[in-house]
Design an enzyme around this catalytic site. Structure first.
Site, PDB file in Angstrom:
ATOM      1  N   MET A  30      29.997  74.791  26.771  1.00 31.83           N
ATOM      2  CA  MET A  30      30.888  74.414  27.883  1.00 31.83           C
ATOM      3  C   MET A  30      30.822  75.461  28.996  1.00 31.83           C
ATOM      4  O   MET A  30      31.661  75.469  29.899  1.00 31.83           O
ATOM      5  CB  MET A  30      32.324  74.244  27.390  1.00 31.83           C
ATOM      6  CG  MET A  30      32.444  73.106  26.375  1.00 31.83           C
ATOM      7  SD  MET A  30      34.098  72.421  26.272  1.00 31.83           S
ATOM      8  CE  MET A  30      35.032  73.850  25.758  1.00 31.83           C
ATOM      9  N   LEU A  33      29.446  81.620  29.933  1.00 30.50           N
ATOM     10  CA  LEU A  33      28.668  82.130  28.804  1.00 30.50           C
ATOM     11  C   LEU A  33      28.886  83.624  28.572  1.00 30.50           C
ATOM     12  O   LEU A  33      29.079  84.398  29.508  1.00 30.50           O
ATOM     13  CB  LEU A  33      27.187  81.838  29.045  1.00 30.50           C
ATOM     14  CG  LEU A  33      26.870  80.353  29.263  1.00 30.50           C
ATOM     15  CD1 LEU A  33      25.373  80.163  29.498  1.00 30.50           C
ATOM     16  CD2 LEU A  33      27.335  79.491  28.098  1.00 30.50           C
ATOM     17  N   GLY A  36      27.959  85.888  22.758  1.00 30.65           N
ATOM     18  CA  GLY A  36      27.941  84.975  21.607  1.00 30.65           C
ATOM     19  C   GLY A  36      27.048  83.779  21.894  1.00 30.65           C
ATOM     20  O   GLY A  36      26.202  83.398  21.084  1.00 30.65           O
ATOM     21  N   HIS A  37      27.216  83.180  23.085  1.00 30.29           N
ATOM     22  CA  HIS A  37      26.357  82.054  23.475  1.00 30.29           C
ATOM     23  C   HIS A  37      24.886  82.501  23.544  1.00 30.29           C
ATOM     24  O   HIS A  37      23.988  81.793  23.094  1.00 30.29           O
ATOM     25  CB  HIS A  37      26.748  81.518  24.858  1.00 30.29           C
ATOM     26  CG  HIS A  37      28.110  80.891  24.927  1.00 30.29           C
ATOM     27  ND1 HIS A  37      29.136  81.433  25.662  1.00 30.29           N
ATOM     28  CD2 HIS A  37      28.611  79.752  24.388  1.00 30.29           C
ATOM     29  CE1 HIS A  37      30.206  80.651  25.568  1.00 30.29           C
ATOM     30  NE2 HIS A  37      29.911  79.633  24.794  1.00 30.29           N
ATOM     31  N   ASP A 153      32.976  78.485  15.561  1.00 28.50           N
ATOM     32  CA  ASP A 153      33.702  77.218  15.480  1.00 28.50           C
ATOM     33  C   ASP A 153      33.247  76.527  14.188  1.00 28.50           C
ATOM     34  O   ASP A 153      32.485  75.554  14.221  1.00 28.50           O
ATOM     35  CB  ASP A 153      33.397  76.367  16.713  1.00 28.50           C
ATOM     36  CG  ASP A 153      33.787  77.086  17.989  1.00 28.50           C
ATOM     37  OD1 ASP A 153      34.958  77.054  18.360  1.00 28.50           O
ATOM     38  OD2 ASP A 153      32.912  77.736  18.601  1.00 28.50           O
ATOM     39  N   SER A 188      34.885  84.857  23.061  1.00 28.64           N
ATOM     40  CA  SER A 188      35.291  83.495  23.402  1.00 28.64           C
ATOM     41  C   SER A 188      35.585  83.424  24.887  1.00 28.64           C
ATOM     42  O   SER A 188      36.119  84.373  25.474  1.00 28.64           O
ATOM     43  CB  SER A 188      36.557  83.121  22.624  1.00 28.64           C
ATOM     44  OG  SER A 188      37.134  81.957  23.179  1.00 28.64           O
ATOM     45  N   SER A 189      35.233  82.291  25.482  1.00 31.08           N
ATOM     46  CA  SER A 189      35.553  82.090  26.893  1.00 31.08           C
ATOM     47  C   SER A 189      37.057  82.162  27.104  1.00 31.08           C
ATOM     48  O   SER A 189      37.530  82.517  28.185  1.00 31.08           O
ATOM     49  CB  SER A 189      35.042  80.726  27.351  1.00 31.08           C
ATOM     50  OG  SER A 189      33.672  80.594  27.035  1.00 31.08           O
ATOM     51  N   ARG A 190      37.818  81.840  26.078  1.00 31.01           N
ATOM     52  CA  ARG A 190      39.283  81.820  26.219  1.00 31.01           C
ATOM     53  C   ARG A 190      39.892  83.216  26.110  1.00 31.01           C
ATOM     54  O   ARG A 190      41.090  83.379  26.365  1.00 31.01           O
ATOM     55  CB  ARG A 190      39.897  80.876  25.195  1.00 31.01           C
ATOM     56  CG  ARG A 190      39.575  79.409  25.482  1.00 31.01           C
ATOM     57  CD  ARG A 190      40.336  78.455  24.591  1.00 31.01           C
ATOM     58  NE  ARG A 190      40.279  77.091  25.087  1.00 31.01           N
ATOM     59  CZ  ARG A 190      39.499  76.121  24.590  1.00 31.01           C
ATOM     60  NH1 ARG A 190      38.694  76.373  23.582  1.00 31.01           N
ATOM     61  NH2 ARG A 190      39.530  74.903  25.107  1.00 31.01           N
TER      62      ARG A 190
HETATM   63  P1  AMP Z   1      31.682  76.591  23.753  1.00 30.59           P
HETATM   64  O1  AMP Z   1      31.058  76.906  25.063  1.00 30.59           O
HETATM   65  O2  AMP Z   1      32.898  77.399  23.446  1.00 30.59           O
HETATM   66  O3  AMP Z   1      31.868  75.118  23.523  1.00 30.59           O
HETATM   67  O4  AMP Z   1      30.635  77.035  22.649  1.00 30.59           O
HETATM   68  C1  AMP Z   1      29.319  76.598  22.689  1.00 30.59           C
HETATM   69  C2  AMP Z   1      28.610  77.056  21.437  1.00 30.59           C
HETATM   70  O5  AMP Z   1      28.678  78.474  21.359  1.00 30.59           O
HETATM   71  C3  AMP Z   1      29.269  76.530  20.143  1.00 30.59           C
HETATM   72  O6  AMP Z   1      28.261  76.233  19.198  1.00 30.59           O
HETATM   73  C4  AMP Z   1      30.100  77.704  19.708  1.00 30.59           C
HETATM   74  O7  AMP Z   1      30.338  77.733  18.312  1.00 30.59           O
HETATM   75  C5  AMP Z   1      29.218  78.860  20.123  1.00 30.59           C
HETATM   76  N1  AMP Z   1      29.991  80.086  20.270  1.00 30.59           N
HETATM   77  C6  AMP Z   1      31.131  80.289  20.960  1.00 30.59           C
HETATM   78  N2  AMP Z   1      31.573  81.550  20.803  1.00 30.59           N
HETATM   79  C7  AMP Z   1      30.672  82.151  19.982  1.00 30.59           C
HETATM   80  C8  AMP Z   1      30.567  83.464  19.426  1.00 30.59           C
HETATM   81  N3  AMP Z   1      31.462  84.411  19.673  1.00 30.59           N
HETATM   82  N4  AMP Z   1      29.517  83.729  18.621  1.00 30.59           N
HETATM   83  C9  AMP Z   1      28.591  82.773  18.339  1.00 30.59           C
HETATM   84  N5  AMP Z   1      28.634  81.526  18.837  1.00 30.59           N
HETATM   85  C10 AMP Z   1      29.663  81.226  19.641  1.00 30.59           C
END
Ligand code: AMP
Length: 289
Positions: A30, A33, A36-37, A153, A188-190
């Site tokens: 989403m 970035l 983690g991403h 997640d 986390s983005s949050r």
């Molecule tokens: P999101 O943008 O939050 O929907 O996450 C996109 C992808 O990145 C999903 O597969 C998440 O599980 C992964 N993701 C988010 N945060 C992390 C993190 N800290 N470490 C590894 N993967 C992550």
């Protein structure tokens, strides 16, 4: 790295790669970035010749009153990061590309069973149905050989595996480890909803998880562990949604024979809802000693 927003343009690039015999990995996100991403992009590169990332804040996975409108959107910075990371193609569609308004009629859905309604599903009604819906569409658009999802997640990762099985998508799902700050906070983005003080306090999540893992290894009763974790966070000023120990395979309640477990937590702190989880093997210490 090229950015495309229409499904037709995406398919044209993919078609070309297929003609060249390329193996394709897909990383849906989403946006906004972080490291983690980017670690998922690394995993994707290690498993394919070409990497497609998507950035799409999917409205159907946000429950009423959640942060859909405020979700951080930082496309230009994300494009720079993806380019530096060696991603080959970014798919950044608009709502009308993903859900064409002229396509009315029944919406396909998958029965996710308790995976869709337990834990985060209980606190975010419709969330996992929305995740499954958008991922099914994205998988059809990209038709990758593999897709990479974060263990951060964990419930979502299992939902995606269930989706792929239910509809026989011809792709492999790879789970990638959680990227953390040096102190252990899951990226986390949050996290940007947190104040400096809250950010410090947020380390309580990983501390509570680590304690639970140690207690599981010692073979302490699961309900006690769950209760202690919940109260540990509540005392730190969190509003926990749940602190749960489940079977790692399918998030079912832990049976007497189950050893491979997962500790999962969701807790609100200020404006942020934080989720995190760790793997735990029951009785590991006991067996080893
Ligand atoms: P999101 O943008 O939050 O929907 O996450 C996109 C992808 O990145 C999903 O597969 C998440 O599980 C992964 N993701 C988010 N945060 C992390 C993190 N800290 N470490 C590894 N993967 C992550």
């Amino acid at each position: 790295m090229q950015t495309v927003s229409s499904v037709a343009a995406l398919r044209e690039v993919i078609r070309q790669w297929r003609c060249e015999g390329r193996r394709i990995a897909f990383v849906p996100t989403m946006g906004n970035l972080h490291a983690g991403h980017y670690s998922l992009i690394e995993t994707a590169k290690a498993n394919a010749d070409r990497v497609v990332a998507s950035i799409y804040v999917n409205p159907t996975q946000f429950a009423l009153g959640e942060d859909y409108g405020n979700y951080p959107r930082t496309l230009e910075a994300d494009q720079r990061g993806l380019r530096e990371q060696g991603c080959h193609l970014l798919f950044a569609p608009e709502d009308a590309d993903v859900y064409p308004p002229e396509q009315h009629g029944p919406r396909a859905s998958v029965d996710l069973g308790h995976l869709g309604t337990s834990l985060c599903g209980a606190f975010r009604p419709g969330h996992f149905a929305g995740v499954a819906q958008v991922c099914a569409r994205l998988f059809h658009f990209v038709e990758p050989d593999v897709a990479v999802f974060g263990e951060k997640d964990y419930q979502q990762l299992l939902v995606i595996r269930a989706l792929v099985q239910a509809f026989a998508f011809p792709l492999q799902i790879i789970g990638a480890p959680t990227g953390r700050s040096e102190e252990g906070l899951a990226l986390s983005s949050r996290n940007q909803y947190l104040s400096d003080v809250e950010r410090e306090r947020a380390l309580g999540v990983i501390q509570a998880l680590r304690r639970a893992v140690a207690e599981i290894q010692q073979g302490l009763p699961i309900p006690e562990i769950e209760e202690r974790g919940y109260h540990q966070l509540a005392e730190l000023g969190f509003k926990p949604d749940y602190f749960a120990v489940r079977r790692a395979l399918d998030l079912a309640l832990v049976g007497p024979e189950d050893k491979d477990l997962r500790v999962l937590v969701a807790a609100r702190l200020g404006k942020a809802r934080l989720i995190d989880n760790l793997s735990a093997i029951r009785g590991k210490d006991v067996i080893a000693s």
